[in-house]
Design a protein around this motif. Structure first.
Motif, PDB file in Angstrom:
ATOM      1  N   GLU A  86       0.889  -1.252   0.157  1.00 42.59           N
ATOM      2  CA  GLU A  86       0.097   0.073  -0.149  1.00 42.59           C
ATOM      3  C   GLU A  86       0.872   1.263  -0.016  1.00 42.59           C
ATOM      4  N   TYR A  88       0.752   4.997   2.042  1.00 44.12           N
ATOM      5  CA  TYR A  88       0.139   5.507   3.180  1.00 44.12           C
ATOM      6  C   TYR A  88       0.551   6.873   3.191  1.00 44.12           C
ATOM      7  N   VAL A 112      -4.798   8.560   4.698  1.00 46.81           N
ATOM      8  CA  VAL A 112      -5.227   8.274   3.473  1.00 46.81           C
ATOM      9  C   VAL A 112      -4.337   7.266   3.089  1.00 46.81           C
ATOM     10  N   VAL A 114      -3.976   3.901  -0.065  1.00 44.07           N
ATOM     11  CA  VAL A 114      -4.241   3.598  -1.330  1.00 44.07           C
ATOM     12  C   VAL A 114      -3.559   2.148  -1.556  1.00 44.07           C
ATOM     13  N   GLU A 119      -7.764   1.569  -4.595  1.00 46.52           N
ATOM     14  CA  GLU A 119      -8.707   2.059  -3.940  1.00 46.52           C
ATOM     15  C   GLU A 119      -8.292   2.831  -2.806  1.00 46.52           C
ATOM     16  N   ILE A 120      -8.968   3.677  -2.528  1.00 46.15           N
ATOM     17  CA  ILE A 120      -8.617   4.640  -1.573  1.00 46.15           C
ATOM     18  C   ILE A 120      -9.573   4.386   0.018  1.00 46.15           C
ATOM     19  N   THR A 121      -8.692   4.461   1.183  1.00 47.17           N
ATOM     20  CA  THR A 121      -9.547   4.304   2.315  1.00 47.17           C
ATOM     21  C   THR A 121      -9.107   5.638   3.135  1.00 47.17           C
ATOM     22  N   ARG A 149      -5.978  16.677   3.341  1.00 49.34           N
ATOM     23  CA  ARG A 149      -6.688  15.430   3.193  1.00 49.34           C
ATOM     24  C   ARG A 149      -7.256  15.828   1.478  1.00 49.34           C
ATOM     25  N   LEU A 153      -6.030  13.784  -1.859  1.00 49.57           N
ATOM     26  CA  LEU A 153      -7.339  13.101  -2.719  1.00 49.57           C
ATOM     27  C   LEU A 153      -7.378  13.579  -4.183  1.00 49.57           C
ATOM     28  N   VAL A 157      -2.920  11.257  -4.880  1.00 46.32           N
ATOM     29  CA  VAL A 157      -3.160  10.044  -5.229  1.00 46.32           C
ATOM     30  C   VAL A 157      -3.868   9.871  -6.614  1.00 46.32           C
ATOM     31  N   THR A 158      -4.230  10.972  -7.444  1.00 49.28           N
ATOM     32  CA  THR A 158      -4.632  10.626  -8.614  1.00 49.28           C
ATOM     33  C   THR A 158      -3.497  10.578  -9.528  1.00 49.28           C
TER      34      THR A 158
END
Length: 179
Positions: A86, A88, A112, A114, A119-121, A149, A153, A157-158
């Motif tokens: 992951e 993190y 966050v 990934v 998939e994002i949590t 955050r 996002l 992370v994109t």
């Protein structure tokens, strides 16, 4: 707030590790730490995203990136076969180095995660709320956590070039240099 070091210092779940830290100037600039976990006191398991996967075990390694002028720290965690477990993201109040030259961040609780399939949590919102309610953080730090955050996002992370390319490049480079 909890102060966290990026090279394994004060990682209380690790019994033996080696690490190397370097400063880079790339599309992002900041401190990078390559940490090889030789032995853990016990395996670290996670149960988010409907999984019970092992996050850290003996033989795992990670690359931790502490960027300049940002309020986050990103860790890419790999198993002993070199497969990504992951990414993190810790949201931070600030990133700096201590008087002994060790890079660190002060954690603002919100995280966050990934997964390898992107998939994002989102984690630990309740911890942020409790810290604010108990006056452990200020209103501006509380707002900073949510603002950061959103930035992670929307912008970080994109960017698969960052998540995959950046981390793979430096894992390869730093792993061949030997930790």
């Amino acid at each position: 707030m909890k102060r966290k070091y990026i090279e394994g210092y004060k990682w209380d779940w690790v019994s033996s590790y080696s690490s190397q830290v370097t400063y880079i100037e790339d599309n992002y600039s900041g401190y990078l730490s390559f940490v090889e976990v030789h032995e853990v006191f016990e395996k670290i398991k996670v149960d988010y995203a409907n999984s019970e996967k092992i996050l850290f075990d003996s033989g795992y390694f990670c690359l931790v990136f502490l960027p300049d002028n940002q309020n986050w720290c990103a860790s890419a965690v790999y198993n002993s076969e070199g497969e990504i477990i992951e990414w993190y993201f810790d949201i931070t109040s600030h990133n700096s180095i201590d008087s002994e030259g060790r890079p660190y961040f002060d954690d603002l609780y919100l995280d966050v995660v990934v997964s390898p399939n992107f998939e994002i949590t989102l984690l630990d919102e309740h911890e942020l709320e409790a810290a604010y309610k108990n006056a452990e953080i200020t209103a501006s730090e509380y707002q900073l956590a949510y603002k950061t955050r959103t930035q992670i996002l929307n912008d970080v992370v994109t960017d698969k070039t960052f998540l995959v390319g950046f981390f793979n490049q430096y894992v390869t480079t730093m792993n061949t240099q030997g930790a």
